[in-house]
Design a protein around this motif. Structure first.
Motif, mmCIF file in Angstrom:
data_model
loop_
_atom_site.group_PDB
_atom_site.id
_atom_site.type_symbol
_atom_site.label_atom_id
_atom_site.label_comp_id
_atom_site.label_asym_id
_atom_site.label_seq_id
_atom_site.Cartn_x
_atom_site.Cartn_y
_atom_site.Cartn_z
ATOM 1 N N UNK A 13 0.820 -1.212 0.000
ATOM 2 C CA UNK A 13 0.000 0.000 0.000
ATOM 3 C C UNK A 13 0.855 1.263 0.000
ATOM 4 N N UNK A 14 2.091 1.140 0.443
ATOM 5 C CA UNK A 14 2.878 2.337 0.760
ATOM 6 C C UNK A 14 4.125 2.501 -0.089
ATOM 7 N N UNK A 15 4.590 3.743 -0.155
ATOM 8 C CA UNK A 15 5.855 4.055 -0.804
ATOM 9 C C UNK A 15 5.746 4.100 -2.321
ATOM 10 N N UNK A 16 6.867 4.410 -2.956
ATOM 11 C CA UNK A 16 6.882 4.496 -4.415
ATOM 12 C C UNK A 16 6.612 3.129 -5.044
ATOM 13 N N UNK A 17 6.782 2.074 -4.277
ATOM 14 C CA UNK A 17 6.522 0.715 -4.779
ATOM 15 C C UNK A 17 5.060 0.295 -4.538
ATOM 16 N N UNK A 18 4.207 1.212 -4.104
ATOM 17 C CA UNK A 18 2.789 0.897 -3.896
ATOM 18 C C UNK A 18 2.196 0.329 -5.178
#
Lengths: 281, 133
Positions: free
Chosen positions: A195-200
């Motif tokens: 859900x989180x970060x640029x890798x969402x």
């Protein structure tokens, strides 16, 4: 003697709860996902469990970050759902079985799983979405429910291997209860999602399907993976897959597959469903 | 003394919520946790700055909070599940937040998710035993 009638894996994504509340099950986006639960509901009606042990993680409703138990078990007469700020409809409360809960807690602690016991426990979407997926068509919950919460929110987390071992201890705990009770175990959460970060938006369908097959025939494979490896493959929130191993550990080495379903995407996630029964009953 | 390094520190675009992060974000997450209550959400909506001041946030955390800067909040210690308690009541979906983390449009973020299903049927058939509704 209490016995385990089988285990179910399921996602507990909030969007599923919103879709159920909105009656959106037959919309194109949702139809295939929800249709894949009909065989699960039929199986549950057939085996007719008395008790459901729901393995899930709290997402900041009952537990704030001031105290984060690695393993917690509900030991209450009732469990309430409440507003968790995500816009989900609050569901009717769930009846527990305190004698059974305390028996499980004592047995697990005697087997070196140092459970946190909770005599008040709010249950969030991690618990209510699976319950609604299985039984929202009935006028009231047909089982007594036991919440078993695993911390998958704040690292350091327990390991996949430890979750499998907890399941094995849970089998002993259930089967040492003197009353005749039919028990089903739900392993919830996952599958791959971040859900989180640029890798969402990260989803790994191949890894999800590998996990599905591993759960059936070779849970040791998944149990042998490090948390860092699982996060890399399945995403930060995909680590929830370790909770499926609690369910799997509570079954025998050999299982029969009653139902196997996978759908992607559901919100940000891969969503897998397994219904497993012990091969020897 | 220093914080322990972990294998997961090197996963790109990923902020694993561990002791170090949780410690740095504790006040911020406490504020976000308060959004389990409608009256807290209303109070925040009425005067975000005054509400933030009740929780001893850092200046950077307060600025990111007031500006709905989700990536900034994440980097300053917000847990994603607690961050959702801010975002969802303010009308953002999880996909809006994901798109904001990546600096792309929500429509494109959703399209990337949908693309995950491209060869699903073939994969399921190859393994076998899957229910096909």
């Amino acid at each position: 003697m209490a016995r385990i009638v089988g285990g179910v894996t399921t996602s507990h994504i909030p969007a599923i709860g919103l879709a159920m509340a909105g009656g959106n099950e037959n919309e194109p986006y949702w139809k295939r996902f929800f249709a894949g639960y009909e065989p699960v509901k039929e199986w549950l009606a057939k085996v007719d469990p008395d008790i459901a042990i729901v393995v899930y993680n709290d997402h900041g409703l009952n537990f704030f970050l001031d105290k984060v138990p690695t393993f917690a078990i509900g030991c209450a007469d009732h469990y309430e759902n409440a507003d968790e700020g995500w816009g989900l409809q609050t569901l009717a409360s769930f009846d527990g079985d305190v004698e059974f809960s305390w028996h499980l807690a004592e047995s697990l602690i005697n087997q070196d799983f140092d459970m946190t016991t909770c005599q008040e426990m709010l249950v969030d979407h991690g618990f209510i979405v699976p319950m609604a997926l299985m039984w929202r068509h009935l006028p009231e919950w047909p089982v007594q429910a036991i919440p078993l919460a695993v911390n998958t929110v704040q690292h350091p987390l327990t390991s996949a291997r430890r979750c499998l071992a907890l399941g094995k201890a849970l089998q002993k705990a259930v089967e040492s209860y003197p009353d005749d009770k039919k028990v089903v175990i739900f392993g919830t959460g996952g599958m791959s999602h971040q859900l989180q970060g640029e890798r969402a938006g990260h989803i790994d369908v191949d890894f999800d399907l590998q996990c599905m097959e591993s759960l059936i025939t070779d849970p040791e494979w998944l149990a042998g993976l490090s948390n860092s490896h699982i996060i890399e493959k399945a995403g930060t929130e995909g680590i929830e897959i370790i909770m499926w191993l609690v369910m799997r550990g509570a079954l025998q080495a050999n299982v029969n597959v009653v139902h196997k379903h996978y759908h992607v995407p559901v919100s940000n996630c891969g969503a897998g469903v397994l219904v497993l029964e012990n091969a020897e009953n | 003394m220093s914080w322990k390094k972990h294998d997961y520190d090197d996963i790109p675009g990923t902020y694993v919520f561990d002791g170090e992060t949780s410690h740095s974000g504790y006040a911020l997450n406490k504020l976000l946790f308060s959004f389990n209550h409608e009256e807290s959400r209303q109070e925040f909506a009425g005067d975000p700055s005054a509400y933030a001041d009740k929780f001893a946030l850092s200046d950077a955390q307060k600025k990111a909070l007031i500006e709905d800067d989700f990536l900034g909040l994440l980097r300053l210690g917000a847990n994603i599940y607690f961050l959702a308690k801010l975002a969802v009541p303010r009308g953002f979906t999880i996909q809006d937040a994901g798109a904001a983390f990546q600096g792309i449009e929500t429509e494109d973020f959703r399209a990337n998710l949908t693309a995950k299903a491209d060869d699903l049927e073939a994969k399921l058939e190859k393994i076998g035993g899957y229910w096909h509704g």
